[in-house]
Design a protein around this motif. Structure first.
Motif, PDB file in Angstrom:
ATOM      1  N   ILE A  78       0.841  -1.202   0.000  1.00 57.64           N
ATOM      2  CA  ILE A  78       0.000   0.000   0.000  1.00 57.64           C
ATOM      3  C   ILE A  78       0.876   1.251   0.000  1.00 57.64           C
ATOM      4  O   ILE A  78       2.061   1.183   0.313  1.00 57.64           O
ATOM      5  CB  ILE A  78      -0.997   0.007   1.179  1.00 57.64           C
ATOM      6  N   THR A  79       0.280   2.378  -0.348  1.00 59.22           N
ATOM      7  CA  THR A  79       1.078   3.600  -0.435  1.00 59.22           C
ATOM      8  C   THR A  79       1.302   4.169   0.971  1.00 59.22           C
ATOM      9  O   THR A  79       0.530   3.906   1.894  1.00 59.22           O
ATOM     10  CB  THR A  79       0.353   4.661  -1.277  1.00 59.22           C
ATOM     11  N   GLU A  80       2.347   4.969   1.085  1.00 57.60           N
ATOM     12  CA  GLU A  80       2.671   5.521   2.407  1.00 57.60           C
ATOM     13  C   GLU A  80       1.658   6.575   2.833  1.00 57.60           C
ATOM     14  O   GLU A  80       1.330   6.711   3.988  1.00 57.60           O
ATOM     15  CB  GLU A  80       4.077   6.120   2.380  1.00 57.60           C
ATOM     16  N   ASN A  81       1.156   7.311   1.841  1.00 56.72           N
ATOM     17  CA  ASN A  81       0.290   8.443   2.133  1.00 56.72           C
ATOM     18  C   ASN A  81      -1.180   8.004   2.079  1.00 56.72           C
ATOM     19  O   ASN A  81      -1.855   8.197   1.091  1.00 56.72           O
ATOM     20  CB  ASN A  81       0.596   9.505   1.066  1.00 56.72           C
ATOM     21  N   ARG A  82      -1.659   7.368   3.140  1.00 53.33           N
ATOM     22  CA  ARG A  82      -2.992   6.760   3.079  1.00 53.33           C
ATOM     23  C   ARG A  82      -3.713   6.908   4.410  1.00 53.33           C
ATOM     24  O   ARG A  82      -3.087   7.197   5.439  1.00 53.33           O
ATOM     25  CB  ARG A  82      -2.855   5.271   2.762  1.00 53.33           C
ATOM     26  N   ILE A  83      -5.013   6.690   4.387  1.00 49.50           N
ATOM     27  CA  ILE A  83      -5.755   6.612   5.653  1.00 49.50           C
ATOM     28  C   ILE A  83      -5.972   5.136   5.983  1.00 49.50           C
ATOM     29  O   ILE A  83      -5.551   4.652   7.032  1.00 49.50           O
ATOM     30  CB  ILE A  83      -7.100   7.366   5.563  1.00 49.50           C
TER      31      ILE A  83
END
Ligand code: BTN
Length: 330
Positions: A78-83
């Motif tokens: 998953i991407t680092e910038n996520r909720i």
């Protein structure tokens, strides 16, 4: 922005490099660490069951990944910038992932916390039903959200989760799937996945929402309890015995859930509703909806702006339905 641990970055880099592989020097540069740290990470992944081949010309290649849910592996997808997936926990067994997320939410856990269990002993479904959650054969997980929504609009979360599940499962498996209002993903009319959206809040304000998701991944037909056999299915059954990687699917679902949650937060419910309607097996059909002791019959016409189902009753009235059990009239 959260930063990923180095062993997670290493796995993601090897996966992205594919058959071309990466040398220890390249990996050390990518991770800003030295060669011996790279070799230590590779060794620990191999010990966890990952097959990483080393070749003097092609460097390290990831050739096989186990079907295990591991936090560092899931983070690598998953991407680092996520909720969704801001924090991930995996437990071997729990009564219910939603119960644990609720407890952690009360203790102040951050939005996006996601808890997976390899198996659940008291998995819960909608309408007080239980959810069959055998070990290692499905994805049983719950996500904590704190959407700035009025409680009346909470069905939007279920709609967003359903479109995310639909896209993630369809893209990874290629199987023909449908949505049955409000929360079932079905294949050939049988239930493959379900969403349980639970809310904590006040009359006019949502405090937190716990989205519990169950996906029957590699459950064999004979393993379902007898009562479920005629109505339930799994990806493996639908793919005629082909097993699917649970970590791969989990990664895809977390990414899609995060994407659709952002669509919702950006006020884009209209496009989610259109997407949902395109996959929905319920709209345009004559249905019966069981709500406690009450049964409503009519034609499922559309979703309203909060995700409720608009039902044209036999008497021509338009009823707004937010719960219940839908069955399609033949
Ligand atoms: C439904 O009835 O369709 C909803 C099923 C939701 C099951 C999931 S499995 C993970 C999470 N924990 C639970 O106890 N239930 C949900």
């Amino acid at each position: 922005m959260l930063s990923l641990p180095n062993e997670t970055k290493l796995l993601a880099a090897l996966r992205a490099a594919g058959p071309g592989g990466l040398s220890a020097e390249q990996l050390a540069r990518l991770l800003s660490c030295n060669r011996s740290t790279v070799l230590a990470h590779i060794q620990s992944w191999c010990q966890a069951g990952y097959e990483i081949l080393s070749d003097p010309h092609r460097g390290f290649r990831l050739v096989e990944e186990p079907d295990r849910l591991l936090v560092a592996d899931l983070l690598s997808r998953i991407t680092e910038n996520r909720i969704v997936g801001s924090e991930i926990r995996v437990l071997p067994e729990l009564p219910s992932t939603s119960d644990l997320v609720e407890q952690l939410a009360r203790e102040g856990a951050a939005e996006g916390l996601t808890v997976f269990a390899e198996s659940q002993t008291a998995g819960r479904g909608r309408l007080g039903r239980s959810w069959f959650s055998p070990g290692g054969q499905g994805l049983w997980f719950s996500v904590l959200l704190r959407p700035p929504l009025h409680p009346q609009a909470i069905t939007r979360i279920t709609i967003a989760a359903a479109t995310a599940l639909m896209r993630g499962l369809q893209e990874e498996t290629g199987l023909p799937l449908q949505i049955k209002w409000p929360n079932d993903i079905t294949a050939r009319g049988r239930k493959l996945a379900g969403i349980l959206t639970e809310l904590r809040g006040e009359l006019d304000k949502v405090k937190e929402v716990i989205v519990g998701i169950g996906v029957n991944v590699n459950v064999a037909a004979s393993e379902f309890p007898a009562a479920l056999r005629p109505v339930a299915t799994s990806l493996k059954i639908e793919a005629k015995g082909r097993a699917f990687s649970r970590p791969l699917l989990a990664g895809a679902l977390l990414r899609e859930l995060d994407q659709d949650y952002h669509r919702l937060l950006h006020g884009d419910f209209a496009s989610l509703a259109v997407e949902w309607e395109q996959h929905c097996a319920t709209l345009g059909r004559d249905v019966q909806i069981q709500m406690g002791r009450r049964t409503l019959s009519g034609r499922a016409e559309a979703l309203d702006e909060n995700g409720a189902l608009l039902l044209r009753t036999e008497h021509g009235h338009l009823e707004r339905v937010i719960g219940g059990d839908v069955s399609l009239d033949k």
